[in-house]
Structure formats: structure tokens, C-alpha cells
Scaffold this active site. Structure first.
Site, PDB file in Angstrom:
ATOM      1  N   ASP A 197     -59.725 -82.040  18.976  1.00  0.00           N
ATOM      2  CA  ASP A 197     -58.797 -80.913  18.843  1.00  0.00           C
ATOM      3  C   ASP A 197     -57.852 -80.903  20.047  1.00  0.00           C
ATOM      4  OD1 ASP A 197     -59.110 -77.972  17.088  1.00  0.00           O
ATOM      5  OD2 ASP A 197     -57.749 -78.062  18.804  1.00  0.00           O
ATOM      6  N   THR A 239     -53.533 -77.338   1.303  1.00  0.00           N
ATOM      7  CA  THR A 239     -53.339 -75.951   0.864  1.00  0.00           C
ATOM      8  C   THR A 239     -52.756 -75.883  -0.542  1.00  0.00           C
ATOM      9  OG1 THR A 239     -51.904 -74.048   1.292  1.00  0.00           O
ATOM     10  CG2 THR A 239     -51.157 -76.109   2.169  1.00  0.00           C
ATOM     11  N   ASP A 240     -52.972 -74.749  -1.216  1.00  0.00           N
ATOM     12  CA  ASP A 240     -52.348 -74.545  -2.524  1.00  0.00           C
ATOM     13  C   ASP A 240     -50.848 -74.280  -2.395  1.00  0.00           C
ATOM     14  OD1 ASP A 240     -52.429 -71.972  -1.430  1.00  0.00           O
ATOM     15  OD2 ASP A 240     -53.398 -71.026  -3.150  1.00  0.00           O
ATOM     16  N   GLU A 241     -50.379 -74.015  -1.158  1.00  0.00           N
ATOM     17  CA  GLU A 241     -48.959 -73.656  -0.977  1.00  0.00           C
ATOM     18  C   GLU A 241     -48.027 -74.821  -1.300  1.00  0.00           C
ATOM     19  OE1 GLU A 241     -48.103 -71.145   2.371  1.00  0.00           O
ATOM     20  OE2 GLU A 241     -50.166 -70.413   2.459  1.00  0.00           O
ATOM     21  N   TYR A 265     -43.837 -74.900   6.578  1.00  0.00           N
ATOM     22  CA  TYR A 265     -45.282 -75.182   6.624  1.00  0.00           C
ATOM     23  C   TYR A 265     -45.710 -75.969   5.397  1.00  0.00           C
ATOM     24  CZ  TYR A 265     -50.258 -74.346   5.727  1.00  0.00           C
ATOM     25  OH  TYR A 265     -51.578 -74.508   5.399  1.00  0.00           O
ATOM     26  N   SER A 266     -45.416 -75.403   4.197  1.00  0.00           N
ATOM     27  CA  SER A 266     -45.933 -76.063   2.991  1.00  0.00           C
ATOM     28  C   SER A 266     -45.256 -77.414   2.762  1.00  0.00           C
ATOM     29  CB  SER A 266     -45.815 -75.162   1.765  1.00  0.00           C
ATOM     30  OG  SER A 266     -44.502 -74.690   1.592  1.00  0.00           O
ATOM     31  N   LYS A 279     -47.081 -79.855   4.960  1.00  0.00           N
ATOM     32  CA  LYS A 279     -48.396 -80.175   4.381  1.00  0.00           C
ATOM     33  C   LYS A 279     -48.218 -81.065   3.145  1.00  0.00           C
ATOM     34  CE  LYS A 279     -52.034 -78.922   5.340  1.00  0.00           C
ATOM     35  NZ  LYS A 279     -53.063 -79.443   6.289  1.00  0.00           N
ATOM     36  N   ASN A 326     -57.760 -68.516   2.904  1.00  0.00           N
ATOM     37  CA  ASN A 326     -59.105 -68.253   3.430  1.00  0.00           C
ATOM     38  C   ASN A 326     -59.113 -66.988   4.267  1.00  0.00           C
ATOM     39  OD1 ASN A 326     -60.848 -71.350   4.083  1.00  0.00           O
ATOM     40  ND2 ASN A 326     -59.326 -70.974   2.522  1.00  0.00           N
ATOM     41  N   PRO A 332     -38.620 -64.483   4.832  1.00  0.00           N
ATOM     42  CA  PRO A 332     -37.633 -65.284   4.083  1.00  0.00           C
ATOM     43  C   PRO A 332     -38.342 -66.309   3.191  1.00  0.00           C
ATOM     44  CG  PRO A 332     -37.145 -65.280   6.449  1.00  0.00           C
ATOM     45  CD  PRO A 332     -38.486 -64.629   6.284  1.00  0.00           C
TER      46      PRO A 332
HETATM   47  P1  NAD Z   1     -55.765 -72.954  12.518  1.00  0.00           P
HETATM   48  O1  NAD Z   1     -54.319 -72.823  12.846  1.00  0.00           O
HETATM   49  O2  NAD Z   1     -56.668 -71.788  12.710  1.00  0.00           O
HETATM   50  O3  NAD Z   1     -56.396 -74.157  13.365  1.00  0.00           O
HETATM   51  C1  NAD Z   1     -55.762 -75.388  13.530  1.00  0.00           C
HETATM   52  C2  NAD Z   1     -56.539 -76.210  14.545  1.00  0.00           C
HETATM   53  O4  NAD Z   1     -55.905 -77.489  14.675  1.00  0.00           O
HETATM   54  C3  NAD Z   1     -56.580 -75.590  15.949  1.00  0.00           C
HETATM   55  O5  NAD Z   1     -57.863 -75.740  16.507  1.00  0.00           O
HETATM   56  C4  NAD Z   1     -55.556 -76.429  16.721  1.00  0.00           C
HETATM   57  O6  NAD Z   1     -55.837 -76.491  18.117  1.00  0.00           O
HETATM   58  C5  NAD Z   1     -55.724 -77.784  16.048  1.00  0.00           C
HETATM   59  N1  NAD Z   1     -54.519 -78.633  16.178  1.00  0.00           N
HETATM   60  C6  NAD Z   1     -53.233 -78.262  15.942  1.00  0.00           C
HETATM   61  N2  NAD Z   1     -52.422 -79.310  16.170  1.00  0.00           N
HETATM   62  C7  NAD Z   1     -53.220 -80.350  16.506  1.00  0.00           C
HETATM   63  C8  NAD Z   1     -52.973 -81.715  16.833  1.00  0.00           C
HETATM   64  N3  NAD Z   1     -51.725 -82.210  16.873  1.00  0.00           N
HETATM   65  N4  NAD Z   1     -54.027 -82.502  17.139  1.00  0.00           N
HETATM   66  C9  NAD Z   1     -55.302 -82.016  17.129  1.00  0.00           C
HETATM   67  N5  NAD Z   1     -55.578 -80.742  16.848  1.00  0.00           N
HETATM   68  C10 NAD Z   1     -54.560 -79.918  16.535  1.00  0.00           C
HETATM   69  O7  NAD Z   1     -55.809 -73.469  11.017  1.00  0.00           O
HETATM   70  P2  NAD Z   1     -56.845 -73.142   9.844  1.00  0.00           P
HETATM   71  O8  NAD Z   1     -56.457 -71.863   9.209  1.00  0.00           O
HETATM   72  O9  NAD Z   1     -58.218 -73.327  10.372  1.00  0.00           O
HETATM   73  O10 NAD Z   1     -56.504 -74.316   8.831  1.00  0.00           O
HETATM   74  C11 NAD Z   1     -57.146 -75.585   8.937  1.00  0.00           C
HETATM   75  C12 NAD Z   1     -56.589 -76.503   7.868  1.00  0.00           C
HETATM   76  O11 NAD Z   1     -56.801 -75.930   6.585  1.00  0.00           O
HETATM   77  C13 NAD Z   1     -55.075 -76.729   7.984  1.00  0.00           C
HETATM   78  O12 NAD Z   1     -54.815 -78.078   7.691  1.00  0.00           O
HETATM   79  C14 NAD Z   1     -54.482 -75.810   6.928  1.00  0.00           C
HETATM   80  O13 NAD Z   1     -53.270 -76.319   6.438  1.00  0.00           O
HETATM   81  C15 NAD Z   1     -55.567 -75.843   5.876  1.00  0.00           C
HETATM   82  N6  NAD Z   1     -55.672 -74.641   5.028  1.00  0.00           N
HETATM   83  C16 NAD Z   1     -55.734 -73.391   5.600  1.00  0.00           C
HETATM   84  C17 NAD Z   1     -55.868 -72.283   4.781  1.00  0.00           C
HETATM   85  C18 NAD Z   1     -55.976 -70.888   5.361  1.00  0.00           C
HETATM   86  O14 NAD Z   1     -55.972 -69.908   4.590  1.00  0.00           O
HETATM   87  N7  NAD Z   1     -56.112 -70.730   6.671  1.00  0.00           N
HETATM   88  C19 NAD Z   1     -55.927 -72.429   3.394  1.00  0.00           C
HETATM   89  C20 NAD Z   1     -55.872 -73.729   2.853  1.00  0.00           C
HETATM   90  C21 NAD Z   1     -55.750 -74.827   3.684  1.00  0.00           C
HETATM   91  P1  TYD Z   2     -50.731 -65.016   5.617  1.00  0.00           P
HETATM   92  O1  TYD Z   2     -52.063 -64.501   6.048  1.00  0.00           O
HETATM   93  O2  TYD Z   2     -49.717 -65.305   6.675  1.00  0.00           O
HETATM   94  O3  TYD Z   2     -51.006 -66.280   4.690  1.00  0.00           O
HETATM   95  P2  TYD Z   2     -49.954 -67.136   3.759  1.00  0.00           P
HETATM   96  O4  TYD Z   2     -48.565 -66.815   4.151  1.00  0.00           O
HETATM   97  O5  TYD Z   2     -50.330 -68.541   4.119  1.00  0.00           O
HETATM   98  O6  TYD Z   2     -50.284 -66.763   2.346  1.00  0.00           O
HETATM   99  O7  TYD Z   2     -50.097 -63.954   4.619  1.00  0.00           O
HETATM  100  C1  TYD Z   2     -50.782 -63.551   3.450  1.00  0.00           C
HETATM  101  C2  TYD Z   2     -49.839 -62.661   2.672  1.00  0.00           C
HETATM  102  O8  TYD Z   2     -49.635 -61.453   3.428  1.00  0.00           O
HETATM  103  C3  TYD Z   2     -48.462 -63.250   2.463  1.00  0.00           C
HETATM  104  O9  TYD Z   2     -47.975 -62.858   1.178  1.00  0.00           O
HETATM  105  C4  TYD Z   2     -47.603 -62.620   3.545  1.00  0.00           C
HETATM  106  C5  TYD Z   2     -48.249 -61.255   3.728  1.00  0.00           C
HETATM  107  N1  TYD Z   2     -48.165 -60.673   5.100  1.00  0.00           N
HETATM  108  C6  TYD Z   2     -47.722 -59.364   5.270  1.00  0.00           C
HETATM  109  O10 TYD Z   2     -47.378 -58.666   4.301  1.00  0.00           O
HETATM  110  N2  TYD Z   2     -47.680 -58.859   6.537  1.00  0.00           N
HETATM  111  C7  TYD Z   2     -48.037 -59.601   7.635  1.00  0.00           C
HETATM  112  O11 TYD Z   2     -47.956 -59.076   8.780  1.00  0.00           O
HETATM  113  C8  TYD Z   2     -48.521 -60.933   7.433  1.00  0.00           C
HETATM  114  C9  TYD Z   2     -48.940 -61.790   8.592  1.00  0.00           C
HETATM  115  C10 TYD Z   2     -48.580 -61.426   6.148  1.00  0.00           C
END
Ligand code: NAD
Ligand code: TYD
Length: 360
Positions: free
Chosen positions: A35, A136-138, A162-163, A166, A192, A295
Site C-alpha cells: 500500500d 466497480t459497477d460505476e 473515477y469510473s 476504473k 460498499n 456534476p
Molecule cells: P479506499 O480509497 O478506501 O482505499 C484505497 C487504498 O489504496 C488506500 O489504502 C490507498 O493508500 C491505496 N492506494 C491508493 N493509491 C495507491 C497506489 N498507487 N499504490 C498502492 N496503494 C495505493 O478504497 P476502497 O473503498 O477500499 O476501494 C478499494 C477498491 O474497491 C478500489 O479499487 C475501488 O475502485 C473498488 N470498489 C470500491 C467500492 C466502494 O463502495 N468503496 C465499490 C466497488 C469497488
Molecule cells: P458516495 O458515497 O460518494 O459513493 P458513489 O459516488 O461512489 O456512489 O456517494 C453515494 C451517493 O450519495 C451518491 O449518489 C452521491 C451522494 N452523496 C450525497 O448526496 N452527499 C454527500 O455528501 C456525498 C459524499 C455523497
């Protein structure tokens, strides 16, 4: 005989830390966590495993080909699970560069290092090896109300930096399987929630703002829909995909829990009213504040997870009701962890994203 090991990238982040803990509790192979420790990486999330002999931490960037190659040569893993990414849509809107650097170029460098390592393995070891890419589903874009949920065949249509980054990484993973035969698996999961999530994301942000008596910012009309999955269920799905998934395949993972944002926020408020009533005795819902929309805000995500269910035998254990209650309790019970993450950097982000966002 050396101990079997896997490398996990991004294991200090939200999902990664939950995965590391679950792995150490249920699996025998050693786990090496690589990490970079960005703002989202937090070693405090791993305090329960840090002295476990099956756990090793390495501070490195997935984009550092030499560092990753050296680790692969030293540890000889049977699998690499790639969680490392920049993961917050709003941050990708303010600064897309880091998303392209880590999610796209970083994944490319990681794939290159893994390909070189894998190519030099014995035929048997090559067959057993797996590169699992967590996505991600995004990447599928936005659904209209009533449209069928995303399947693994839904065309990619990413809408945020972001999406898009990914989606690019998913395409590279696919190409490394198709072109070089690298045994890859990609999982595309819905939103998640659960313990150790950085409070820039909706659910922990609302919990912490409510407890601090601050406004609960809802973008737009609050009717955007996400499919919410408890993080432990996502981690179980990834472990199953690693052991049962077929090479080159994609698996959608989702909670079958579609909720409008406003309903998610109201549910959290009601649980907090019950578990930790405000000193003022006012319901937390009174803090809800509608603010300018994100946006390009995707309207709806929904996942068809039948393939994961049929091929991996995976089903979520938590309902939204049980998972969200556990999550709220966790944040109430883990104030030390919370205090550790709401640093100066966090305050700067809150100011940047919300300071100039007008109430609607
Ligand atoms: P997060 O942002 O909480 O954690 C990301 C981690 O990656 C951190 O520990 C960061 O230090 C590390 N990192 C970032 N850049 C790095 C690099 N260049 N080299 C090594 N480490 C690096 O993210 P998360 O929410 O735990 O998501 C993890 C994965 O799951 C991501 O790939 C995300 O796209 C995917 N994902 C997340 C969700 C969600 O709802 N959070 C849903 C579906 C998929
Ligand atoms: P988020 O947790 O950022 O996940 P994602 O954008 O990857 O789905 O946001 C979840 C939903 O909540 C999304 O529709 C954006 C909305 N949102 C708010 O309405 N207010 C906020 O302050 C944040 C962070 C998200």
C-alpha cells in the site's frame, strides 16, 4: 517448503482492510499488503492483524514496477488481489490526474510486473496463479428508473473521471488475459459500507456529521439510487472468486439493496435517534440539508449478481437493515479510529467540497 502467500494491494484502505482481516481469520496463506498509504490508507485499520505472523506490510506504489517486481520475486505469491485505487468520485471531479496515474497507469505497471513474474513460473504454477482485479459497477454508467440491472454483458459507459479510470483498468486486465493468457478475474461491485470507511463517502460522513450536529449534505434531490452491500459480504465474494472463479471472467457483486440517498440518510438518522439521541432531543433528520448536485451525478446503479450466485455460490449474509445498524454501532464504538482520520487533510477536503456548495 515455503509458506503459500498472496499479495493484496491497497489493503490499508476501507475494503482492503476488511479483506485483510477476513483473510487472516479464515485462510491459511500469508497475506502481503502492498500500500502507498495515501490519505485513504490507514494502518490503524489493521491494528488487529499487524503482529499476526501471517501478515506482512510493504509500503509501495502499484505504479512502481521495480518495487512490485522485487516483492513478487521475494515472496513468490500464488495470487495478486488489486484493491489499490483512488476511489472517491467527488475527488476525481476536483483532480482527475491522480485517478489516471494510479487507477490506469498504476494498474498497467502492476500488470506488467505480474506478467513478467507469471511468465517465468512453472507450467503448474502458471495455471494455479490468479490476478484478481477489484472494480466497480460505476463502469457501466447510469440506469434510468425501471431499467434492468447491470449484468456482466452491459456495455461500459463510465461518466466520471473515477469510473472512466476504473473502466480503463478493467479493459487492461481483460486485454492481459486475452493477449498474454494471464489468469485474471475481475469483480464489479456496487457501493460498499461498513467499518473503516473513510468519512468522505456518504454513509460515514452522515454518521459523523450527525454526531457533531453538522448539516447532512444531500446532493440534488436525494433521489439518486445506489445498491448498497455490506463490506464483509464483498470480501467473502472476492475470496470465493479467487478460489472458484474462472480465468478471464467477470463477476458482478451486489447487495440487491437499492435505496435512494435520502432514504439511506433517514435510516441512519433514525438509528442514531435510538442509539445516541442528540443532546437537544431534536431528531437528527432536522440536520438534512439539500445542496448543489454533483456534476454528472449518475442517477441509479443496480446489479444483477446471478452469475456470482450461480458460479461462485455467493450470497450476501447481511440485509441493509442489519448491515447499517452494525455500521452505525461500529462508528459509535470506535471513536479513537474516527479521531485518527479526521485530520487537517480531512478538514481541508470538507472545506473544498462543501464550503462552496450552495444550499438548494
Ligand atoms: P479506499 O480509497 O478506501 O482505499 C484505497 C487504498 O489504496 C488506500 O489504502 C490507498 O493508500 C491505496 N492506494 C491508493 N493509491 C495507491 C497506489 N498507487 N499504490 C498502492 N496503494 C495505493 O478504497 P476502497 O473503498 O477500499 O476501494 C478499494 C477498491 O474497491 C478500489 O479499487 C475501488 O475502485 C473498488 N470498489 C470500491 C467500492 C466502494 O463502495 N468503496 C465499490 C466497488 C469497488
Ligand atoms: P458516495 O458515497 O460518494 O459513493 P458513489 O459516488 O461512489 O456512489 O456517494 C453515494 C451517493 O450519495 C451518491 O449518489 C452521491 C451522494 N452523496 C450525497 O448526496 N452527499 C454527500 O455528501 C456525498 C459524499 C455523497
Amino acid at each position: 517448503m515455503t509458506q503459500t502467500s498472496i499479495i493484496v494491494t491497497g489493503g490499508a484502505g476501507f475494503i482492503g482492510a476488511n479483506f485483510v482481516q477476513q483473510w487472516i481469520a479464515h485462510e491459511s496463506a500469508t497475506l502481503i499488503n502492498l500500500d502507498k498509504l495515501t490519505y485513504a490508507g490507514n494502518l490503524a485499520s489493521l491494528s488487529t492483524v499487524e503482529s499476526n505472523p501471517k501478515y506482512i506490510f510493504t509500503h509501495a506504489d502499484i505504479g512502481d514496477f521495480d518495487a512490485v517486481s522485487a516483492l513478487l520475486a521475494q515472496r513468490h505469491p500464488v495470487a495478486v488481489v488489486n484493491f489499490a485505487a483512488e476511489s472517491h468520485v467527488d475527488r476525481s471531479i476536483h483532480g482527475p490526474g491522480e485517478f489516471v496515474r494510479t487507477n490506469l497507469v498504476g494498474t498497467f505497471q502492476l500488470l506488467e510486473a505480474v506478467r513478467a513474474y507469471w511468465s517465468a513460473l512453472t507450467v503448474d504454477a502458471r495455471q494455479r496463479f490468479r490476478f484478481l482485479h477489484v472494480s466497480t459497477d460505476e463502469v457501466y454508467g447510469s440506469l434510468q428508473p425501471g431499467e434492468a440491472p447491470f449484468t456482466e454483458r452491459t456495455p461500459y459507459a463510465p461518466n466520471s473521471p473515477y469510473s472512466a479510470s476504473k473502466a480503463g483498468s478493467d479493459h487492461l486486465v481483460r486485454a492481459y488475459h486475452h493477449t498474454y493468457g494471464l489468469p485474471t478475474i475481475t469483480t464489479n461491485c456496487s457501493n460498499n459500507y461498513g467499518p473503516y470507511q473513510f468519512p468522505e463517502k456518504l454513509i460515514p460522513l452522515v454518521i459523523l456529521n450527525a454526531l457533531a450536529g453538522k448539516p447532512l449534505p444531500i446532493y440534488g434531490d436525494g433521489l439518486n439510487v445506489r445498491d448498497w452491500l455490506y463490506v464483509g459480504d464483498h470480501c467473502t465474494a472476492i475470496r470465493l472468486a479467487l478460489s472458484r472463479g474462472r480465468h478471464g471472467e467477470v463477476y458482478n457483486i451486489g447487495g440487491n439493496n437499492e435505496r435512494a440517498n435520502i432514504d439511506v440518510v433517514r435510516t441512519i438518522c433514525r438509528i442514531l435517534d435510538e442509539l445516541r439521541p442528540a443532546a437537544s432531543r431534536k431528531p437528527y433528520e432536522s440536520l438534512i440539508s439539500f445542496v448543489a448536485d454533483r456534476p454528472g451525478h449518475d442517477r441509479r446503479y443496480a446489479i444483477d449478481a446471478r452469475k456470482s450466485s450461480d458460479e461462485l455460490g455467493w450470497r450476501p449474509a447481511e440485509t441493509f437493515e442489519s448491515g447499517i445498524r452494525k455500521t452505525v454501532r461500529w462508528y459509535l464504538d470506535n471513536q479513537d479510529w474516527v479521531q485518527g482520520v479526521v485530520s487537517g487533510e480531512y478538514r481541508k477536503w470538507m472545506e473544498k467540497n462543501y464550503g462552496v456548495r450552495e444550499a438548494t
